[in-house]
Design an enzyme around this catalytic site. Structure first.
Site, mmCIF file in Angstrom:
data_model
loop_
_atom_site.group_PDB
_atom_site.id
_atom_site.type_symbol
_atom_site.label_atom_id
_atom_site.label_comp_id
_atom_site.label_asym_id
_atom_site.label_seq_id
_atom_site.Cartn_x
_atom_site.Cartn_y
_atom_site.Cartn_z
ATOM 1 N N ARG A 1 0.828 -1.206 0.000
ATOM 2 C CA ARG A 1 0.000 0.000 0.000
ATOM 3 C C ARG A 1 0.862 1.255 0.000
ATOM 4 O O ARG A 1 0.975 1.950 -0.997
ATOM 5 C CB ARG A 1 -0.947 -0.029 1.211
ATOM 6 C CG ARG A 1 -2.139 0.934 1.085
ATOM 7 C CD ARG A 1 -1.837 2.355 1.499
ATOM 8 N NE ARG A 1 -1.267 2.471 2.833
ATOM 9 C CZ ARG A 1 -0.760 3.602 3.302
ATOM 10 N NH1 ARG A 1 -0.726 4.699 2.553
ATOM 11 N NH2 ARG A 1 -0.238 3.648 4.523
ATOM 12 N N ASP A 2 1.528 1.519 1.083
ATOM 13 C CA ASP A 2 2.351 2.722 1.195
ATOM 14 C C ASP A 2 3.530 2.675 0.234
ATOM 15 O O ASP A 2 3.960 3.699 -0.290
ATOM 16 C CB ASP A 2 2.839 2.866 2.640
ATOM 17 C CG ASP A 2 3.434 4.233 2.927
ATOM 18 O OD1 ASP A 2 3.148 5.166 2.166
ATOM 19 O OD2 ASP A 2 4.174 4.368 3.909
ATOM 20 N N ASN B 1 10.238 4.094 2.820
ATOM 21 C CA ASN B 1 10.081 3.640 4.197
ATOM 22 C C ASN B 1 11.324 2.888 4.656
ATOM 23 O O ASN B 1 12.199 2.537 3.857
ATOM 24 C CB ASN B 1 8.888 2.682 4.281
ATOM 25 C CG ASN B 1 7.560 3.365 4.115
ATOM 26 O OD1 ASN B 1 7.036 3.956 5.045
ATOM 27 N ND2 ASN B 1 7.001 3.282 2.921
ATOM 28 N N HIS C 1 6.466 4.296 12.505
ATOM 29 C CA HIS C 1 6.465 4.180 11.047
ATOM 30 C C HIS C 1 7.474 5.203 10.529
ATOM 31 O O HIS C 1 7.157 6.381 10.386
ATOM 32 C CB HIS C 1 5.056 4.477 10.534
ATOM 33 C CG HIS C 1 4.882 4.388 9.060
ATOM 34 N ND1 HIS C 1 3.963 3.541 8.471
ATOM 35 C CD2 HIS C 1 5.478 5.041 8.039
ATOM 36 C CE1 HIS C 1 4.002 3.681 7.157
ATOM 37 N NE2 HIS C 1 4.916 4.601 6.872
ATOM 38 N N CYS D 1 5.313 9.556 -0.282
ATOM 39 C CA CYS D 1 3.982 10.101 -0.028
ATOM 40 C C CYS D 1 3.673 11.102 -1.127
ATOM 41 O O CYS D 1 4.449 12.039 -1.349
ATOM 42 C CB CYS D 1 3.912 10.789 1.338
ATOM 43 S SG CYS D 1 2.267 11.496 1.671
ATOM 44 N N HIS E 1 10.290 6.803 7.890
ATOM 45 C CA HIS E 1 10.849 6.907 6.546
ATOM 46 C C HIS E 1 12.346 7.182 6.664
ATOM 47 O O HIS E 1 12.816 7.702 7.668
ATOM 48 C CB HIS E 1 10.144 8.013 5.763
ATOM 49 C CG HIS E 1 8.784 7.608 5.276
ATOM 50 N ND1 HIS E 1 8.450 7.567 3.949
ATOM 51 C CD2 HIS E 1 7.675 7.211 5.946
ATOM 52 C CE1 HIS E 1 7.193 7.166 3.810
ATOM 53 N NE2 HIS E 1 6.699 6.941 5.019
#
Length: 325
Positions: free
Chosen positions: A41-42, A275, A233, A266, A235
């Protein structure tokens, strides 16, 4: 989009026999860490070329085979805003559902939630942020309006016995507003938790955080939300993701988000790179003697697969190193 070749086996010389180092001088560390894999997803949402649905499905299946306990499968957002996720229903319906593995999906509003449930979702995620400008660009609404949207999702999820995970974006810095107050992060995290989110993931969306900033932010948040309900989370824009994650582990956090091959970014955060690579996270945790249940060899193969499909190099240092062995 390059054609997908069969992943080459890697020689994990020095890795398979890796022994945990003494951590007595590092403070208390968790015995086990739950890794939340966000690559599908990300990791893929910001890719300019549309990734074929079968490739997404195969990636998720390979990540399941690697033993990752949570794999964020897709996002039920409008294709107008994130075209890469237009096939969300087909992806969620097409993957193999391994016993004991959760496959949450992002649902920013009621429409997305209803579509996700219809496609078989058993867990969903909602996104909050501490920055008004970021929220405007990312969700086209104010922070307060975003919580009003979440309220409907939370009520519907509770009625359907569906778990909800909350994200807090820009927890260590905003691409538009700059520095972020730890107190503001704590306020947003507390609100998500009080609304019923079972877990709150604190995101360094643009990767500007340092260990000191991470410590200050977590200290503030832990006054409002139990550490057992927190995740980080990170990056890796400035190469700080592993260092920041280690600080979080030392402070009692035992849930970490990461992305295979370090994929990600993003679309509304200029300058945000990938990430934290799941391969690098697993390697570090193995070295600390922390159990993850993840097979590093199979994880590397999943990283090979998606990088070949995207015709790009991996951002994982572990994958780069083992490729040369």
């Amino acid at each position: 989009m390059a054609s997908v070749r069969k992943a080459f086996p890697r020689r994990l010389v020095g890795l398979t026999s890796l022994r945990a180092v003494s951590t007595s001088s590092m403070g208390t560390l968790p015995k086990q860490v739950k890794i939340v894999e966000v690559g599908p997803r990300d990791g893929l949402q910001n890719e300019k070329s549309i990734v074929p649905t079968p490739v997404k499905i195969r990636l998720i299946d390979m990540l399941s085979e690697a033993g990752l306990p949570v794999i964020e499968a897709t996002s039920f957002v409008s294709p107008k805003w994130v075209p890469q996720m237009a096939d969300h229903s087909d992806v969620l319906k097409g993957i193999q559902k391994f016993p004991g593995i959760n496959y949450p999906v992002l649902t920013p509003n009621m429409k997305g939630f209803e579509e996700a449930v219809a496609a078989g979702a058993k867990e969903v995620s909602v996104f909050g942020a501490v920055s008004e400008l970021f929220t405007r660009k990312n969700a086209n609404c104010s922070i307060e309006e975003s919580f009003q949207r979440f309220a409907g999702v939370m009520q519907a999820a509770q009625a359907a016995s569906i778990s909800v995970r909350g994200y807090v974006s820009c927890a260590l810095g905003c691409p538009y507003e700059g520095k972020v107050s730890p107190a503001k992060v704590a306020e947003v995290a507390k609100k998500l938790y009080s609304m019923g989110c079972y877990e709150i993931s604190l995101g360094d969306t643009i990767g500007v955080g340092t260990p000191g900033l991470m410590k200050d932010m977590l200290t503030a948040v832990m006054h409002e939300v139990p550490v057992t309900a927190l995740a980080v989370h990170c990056h890796d824009t400035y190469g700080q993701a592993l260092a920041n994650t280690l600080v979080a582990l030392q402070m009692g956090v035992s849930v970490v988000d990461s992305s295979v091959a370090g994929l990600g970014g993003c679309p509304y955060a200029k300058g945000a790179s990938g990430n934290l690579a799941t391969e690098d996270l697993v390697y570090m945790l193995n070295g600390l003697g922390i159990h993850t249940g993840v097979n590093l060899q199979k994880l590397l193969e999943a990283g090979d697969f998606i990088c070949q499909a995207l015709n790009r190099k991996t951002s994982s240092k572990v994958a780069q190193a083992t490729c040369k062995l």
